[in-house]
Motif scaffolding. Structure first.
Motif, PDB file in Angstrom:
ATOM      1  N   GLN A 195      -3.172   0.693   4.983  1.00 28.80           N
ATOM      2  CA  GLN A 195      -1.778   0.280   4.850  1.00 28.80           C
ATOM      3  C   GLN A 195      -1.744  -1.247   4.913  1.00 28.80           C
ATOM      4  N   ASP A 196      -0.607  -1.845   4.588  1.00 32.70           N
ATOM      5  CA  ASP A 196      -0.545  -3.306   4.625  1.00 32.70           C
ATOM      6  C   ASP A 196      -0.754  -3.850   6.031  1.00 32.70           C
ATOM      7  N   ASN A 197      -0.303  -3.096   7.027  1.00 34.44           N
ATOM      8  CA  ASN A 197      -0.412  -3.603   8.398  1.00 34.44           C
ATOM      9  C   ASN A 197      -1.311  -2.715   9.247  1.00 34.44           C
ATOM     10  N   GLY A 198      -2.351  -2.177   8.666  1.00 32.18           N
ATOM     11  CA  GLY A 198      -3.263  -1.340   9.434  1.00 32.18           C
ATOM     12  C   GLY A 198      -3.743  -0.157   8.612  1.00 32.18           C
ATOM     13  N   SER A 199      -3.737   1.010   9.237  1.00 26.17           N
ATOM     14  CA  SER A 199      -4.185   2.194   8.499  1.00 26.17           C
ATOM     15  C   SER A 199      -3.617   3.459   9.133  1.00 26.17           C
ATOM     16  N   ALA A 231       0.848  -1.192   0.000  1.00 23.95           N
ATOM     17  CA  ALA A 231       0.000   0.000   0.000  1.00 23.95           C
ATOM     18  C   ALA A 231       0.887   1.246   0.000  1.00 23.95           C
ATOM     19  N   GLU A 253      -3.047   3.055  13.041  1.00 24.44           N
ATOM     20  CA  GLU A 253      -3.588   1.831  13.598  1.00 24.44           C
ATOM     21  C   GLU A 253      -2.839   0.642  13.008  1.00 24.44           C
TER      22      GLU A 253
END
Ligand code: FAD
Ligand code: FAD
Lengths: 358, 263
Positions: free
Chosen positions: B163-167, A131, A226
Motif C-alpha cells: 500500500q502507499d503507507n505500508g502493506s 496502490a 502494517e
C-alpha cells in the motif's frame, strides 16, 4: 455525437438491456456531476485525492458550473474528514462508514464505491492511482461494466462536450486520447502530482451518509496491516528535488546528494535502478511511470540518462538542470540547462558554493 | 493445484525510446523491436511454478494475442509451465481492459477448474494495471493486486499487498486472482533443456467460437474505452549548455536555482 443504431447501455451492476436511441441518450444524460473518490491514509485525506478535487473543479467550470463536485469516502469513521474535502473544493460529501470497511479489501471497497456510484449517477469519476486506487478503480469499472482510463496525464472537455482522457503507453513514450462514448460513468485514474489542489478555503457543505449491502467473500481475510510512517520530506511537497541516477555509482557517493538536497531545503529523488541497487530505500523517492510524478520549482538530475519511463514523471517541473558525462544523454533534450561533465567534479563545487551563500 | 498464469507478449521495453509516431498515419512504429514476455508475467510464472513444485498440479499459460506470438509463449513453457492456451481471433482485436479480461476469463473457465490465477500487476506496454482486478471480477473470485509476497498451503494463499503507507496481509481461500510485482520473487531462466521440452507440451488455440465471453464486451466494438489520436509527449526544452570550471558551473547552477525560487 451521432448514434445511428440501437446501443446497449449498462446501468448498475450487471443489468443489460437494449433500448432505443432516445432512451439511450436520456440514460446517458441522466448521468451528471463529477465524483472524486477521497481516499484516507495515515489518518488524513491523501494529497492525491485533494489534487483531484481541484481537477474536478476545473472540469466543473468547463461544464459551465452546471455540475456538482461530489467527494465519496469509504471506510470506518471517515465522515470527520468532510471539512477538509469542502475546503479543497467538494460541494457535497458522501460518506460510507462501516466497521466492515476498517481495512481495505477489493471486494468490500469495490461494492461500497460501486454502490455510491449507482446511487449518485455521476458522469465522471476520478480516482487517485495510489496502490489502493489502482486496484479499486478497475474493480469498480468492471462491476459497473464501464470504461476506465488508466493513469491519465490530462483530462479535457472538447468543444462538443466530449470528455477526453489522455493516457500514457510504452513507458510514457506515447500518449493516447481515450473516449468513453457509450458507457457511464467515465472513470479516470490519475497519479499523484499530475493535477493541482486548490487553496484551502473554509467552507460548509452537505454531508450525506450512505450505506448499501456489502457483498464480499467470506474466504478473504485481512490478517495484518502494517503502516510505515514517513520520515523524509515527501517529493510532492518539495520545491527542489535533487535526483540521482545509476551514474552516481555507489551508496557512499549517494550521501553527497543527500547533503546537496539538504543545503537546497529540498528532497532526494531517484530512478528505478537506484532503488533496485538499494542506495535508496524509500520507494516513494522513485520518479516515473512505476513511481510518482513530480512538479517541483526545480529539478536537478545527476547521473540520470533520461529514459521516457523517468522523464514522463518530471516534465511539469519548473526548471530542469541536468548533469551527465555523456553528451548524448537523452535527459539533455528535456532540460533547460545541461552540464556535460563528471558529476564528481561538479557536486563538491556545488556544495561549497551553497555553503558560501548561507 | 491448477494454476492459470496470464502472459502478455510485448515489445521489449529496453527499446521504448526508439518508438516513433508516424506523423501521417498517427500510428506508432515498433518495427525492429523484439517481442518478449512482459516483465512481471515472468514473476507470475515463477510464483506459479514454485507453488506447483510444492503442491503438485499444473501450470497453464493464457495469452490473448495474434498467432505470430507463439514463440513468446514457448518461452513460458520453457520456463516450466505445463500447457498453453493461445486465445486468438480477429474479433478480439482492439479490446480494452474490460474486454481483454472478459475474454481471458472465458478462456480460463473453458480450460478447466483453476484454483489460482496469477497475472502481472501491469504490462510493460499498455501498463494500465487493470486486467488483473477485472479478471477477478469476471471470474467472480476474490482478487488482490500489488502483491509482494505469496505463500500457499494448498487450499489458501497468504499474500502481502503493498500500500502507499505500508502493506496489508490477506489470507484468501482459493480460488483467487492475484497480480504480482517485481518484489515477489526472482524468475528462473529459460534453459535450452526447458525449451526442448516445451515443444512436447500441449499447445491449445481458442478462437471466438471456442469460448463464451459476455458478447457485449468483446473487441473494439465491445470496449467501453475507445482510442482517439496519439501523440508524443511534448518534452523539449532549450538545453542550454553551462560551461566553465567546476566552480563557475556550480555558481551558475546555484544562480539559476535561486532565480527559480529555491532558497
Ligand atoms: C495507447 C493505449 C492506451 C490504452 N489505454 C487504455 C485505457 O486507458 N483503458 C483501457 O481499458 N484500455 C486501454 N488500452 C487497451 C489495453 O492496453 C489493452 O486492453 C490490453 O489488452 C490490456 O491492457 P494492459 O496491457 O494495460 O494490461 P495490464 O492490466 O497492465 O496487464 C496486467 C496483466 O494482465 C495480463 N494480461 C494483460 N493483457 C493480456 C493478454 N493480452 N494476454 C494475456 N494476459 C494479459 C498479464 O498478466 C499482465 O501482466 C490502451 C491501449 C493503448 C495502445
Ligand atoms: C516497465 C518499466 C517501468 C519502469 N519504470 C521506471 C520508473 O518509474 N522510473 C525510472 O526512473 N525508471 C523506470 N524504468 C527504468 C527505465 O527504463 C531506465 O532504465 C531508468 O530510468 C534508467 O535509470 P538511470 O538513468 O538512473 O540509469 P542509466 O540509464 O544507467 O543511466 C546512468 C547515466 O549516468 C551517466 N553517468 C555515469 N557516470 C557518470 C558520472 N560520473 N557523472 C555524470 N554522469 C554519469 C551515464 O552517462 C548515464 O546516462 C522502468 C523500466 C521498465 C521496463
Amino acid at each position: 455525437m451521432e448514434i445511428q443504431e440501437k446501443k446497449n447501455i449498462y446501468v448498475g451492476v450487471q443489468t443489460t438491456q437494449t433500448r432505443d436511441i432516445r432512451d439511450f441518450m436520456m440514460e446517458i444524460n441522466s448521468y451528471k456531476n463529477i465524483l472524486v473518490f477521497a481516499e484516507v491514509g495515515d489518518d488524513k485525506v491523501c494529497e492525491n485525492s485533494l489534487e483531484l478535487l481541484g481537477e474536478a473543479n476545473r472540469l466543473k467550470t468547463m461544464r459551465n458550473n452546471d455540475s456538482w463536485v461530489i467527494a465519496a469516502m469509504v471506510g470506518n469513521d471517515v465522515k470527520k474528514y468532510a471539512p477538509t474535502l469542502f475546503g479543497y473544493g467538494a460541494d457535497k460529501v458522501v460518506a460510507f462508514d462501516s466497521p466492515q470497511l476498517e481495512n481495505y479489501r477489493s471486494d468490500l471497497y469495490g461494492a461500497a464505491l460501486a454502490g455510491i456510484i449507482n446511487a449518485y449517477h455521476p458522469e465522471i469519476v476520478l480516482i487517485g492511482a495510489t496502490a489502493l486506487g489502482s486496484e479499486l478503480a478497475p474493480t469498480v469499472a468492471a462491476k459497473l461494466r464501464t470504461g476506465l482510463a488508466a493513469h491519465c496525464t490530462a483530462l479535457k472537455i472538447l468543444e462538443n462536450g466530449q470528455f477526453t482522457q489522455v493516457v500514457p503507453a510504452f513507458g510514457g513514450k506515447v500518449l493516447g486520447d481515450i473516449y468513453i462514448p457509450n458507457h457511464r460513468p467515465q472513470i479516470a485514474s490519475i497519479k499523484a502530482g499530475i493535477t493541482k489542489k486548490l487553496d484551502f478555503v473554509q467552507k460548509d457543505g452537505v454531508v450525506e451518509d450512505f450505506s448499501c449491502e456489502l457483498k464480499g467473500f467470506d474466504r478473504m481475510k485481512v490478517v495484518k496491516v502494517e503502516k510505515v510512517h514517513e520520515t523524509c520530506k515527501s517529493l510532492t511537497e518539495a520545491d527542489c528535488i535533487v535526483v540521482g541516477g545509476f551514474g552516481i555509482g555507489s551508496k557512499e557517493e549517494w550521501t553527497k546528494l543527500e547533503d546537496l538536497a539538504s543545503l537546497l531545503n529540498g528532497a532526494n529523488g531517484c530512478t528505478r535502478p537506484v532503488l533496485d541497487a538499494g542506495w535508496v530505500s524509500n520507494e516513494k523517492a522513485m520518479i516515473g511511470t512505476s513511481g510518482i510524478a513530480v512538479r517541483p520549482k526545480a529539478y536537478l538530475g545527476i547521473g540520470v540518462s533520461g529514459a521516457a519511463h523517468h522523464t514522463c514523471g518530471i516534465k511539469d517541473s519548473g526548471l530542469i538542470i541536468s548533469i551527465n558525462k555523456d553528451e548524448n544523454a537523452p535527459i539533455f533534450a528535456c532540460s533547460d540547462y545541461k552540464v556535460v561533465a563528471d558529476y564528481k567534479k561538479i557536486v563538491p563545487a556545488l556544495i561549497e558554493e551553497l555553503k558560501s551563500r548561507k | 493445484m491448477n494454476i492459470a498464469v496470464c502472459v502478455k507478449p510485448v515489445p521489449d521495453s529496453k527499446y521504448y525510446d526508439q518508438i516513433k509516431i508516424d506523423p501521417v498515419t498517427k500510428t506508432w512504429d515498433r518495427s525492429g523491436i523484439p517481442t518478449v514476455i512482459s516483465d512481471l508475467d515472468k514473476h507470475a510464472l515463477e510464483a506459479a511454478i514454485s507453488i506447483k513444485e510444492k503442491h503438485g498440479g499444473k501450470v497453464a499459460v493464457f495469452t490473448m494475442a495474434p498467432p505470430t506470438m507463439k514463440d513468446t509463449i514457448m518461452q513460458a513453457l520453457g520456463m516450466g509451465a505445463d500447457e498453453a492456451y493461445l486465445i486468438s481471433d480477429r474479433a478480439f482485436a482492439g479490446s480494452d481492459t474490460l474486454a481483454t479480461s472478459n475474454i481471458l476469463a472465458a478462456a480460463i473457465r473453458k480450460a478447466g477448474n483453476f484454483d489460482l490465477v496469477i497475472t502481472g500487476n501491469e504490462s510493460d506496454d499498455g501498463s494500465t494495471a487493470q486486467v488483473s482486478a477485472q479478471l477477478g471480477e469476471w471470474l467472480e473470485m476474490p482478487h488482490v493486486m500489488n502483491v509482494t509476497k505469496i505463500d500457499c498451503d494448498g487450499s489458501s494463499i497468504f499474500v502481502t499487498a503493498k500500500q502507499d503507507n505500508g502493506s496489508i496481509d490477506y489470507e484468501i481461500g482459493l480460488p483467487a486472482v492475484v497480480g504480482v510485482t517485481r518484489k515477489v520473487n526472482k524468475p528462473r531462466f529459460v534453459s535450452i533443456m526447458g525449451l526442448m521440452k516445451a515443444k512436447q507440451k500441449p499447445f491449445n488455440v481458442f478462437t471466438a467460437n471456442d469460448i463464451e465471453p459476455d458478447p457485449n464486451f468483446v473487441g473494439l466494438k465491445g470496449s467501453p474505452t475507445q482510442p482517439g489520436g496519439i501523440a508524443s509527449p511534448e518534452m523539449g526544452r532549450k538545453s542550454e549548455k553551462i560551461d566553465g570550471t567546476p566552480e563557475e558551473i556550480a555558481k551558475r547552477i546555484v544562480d539559476e536555482l535561486y532565480k527559480a525560487g529555491i532558497k
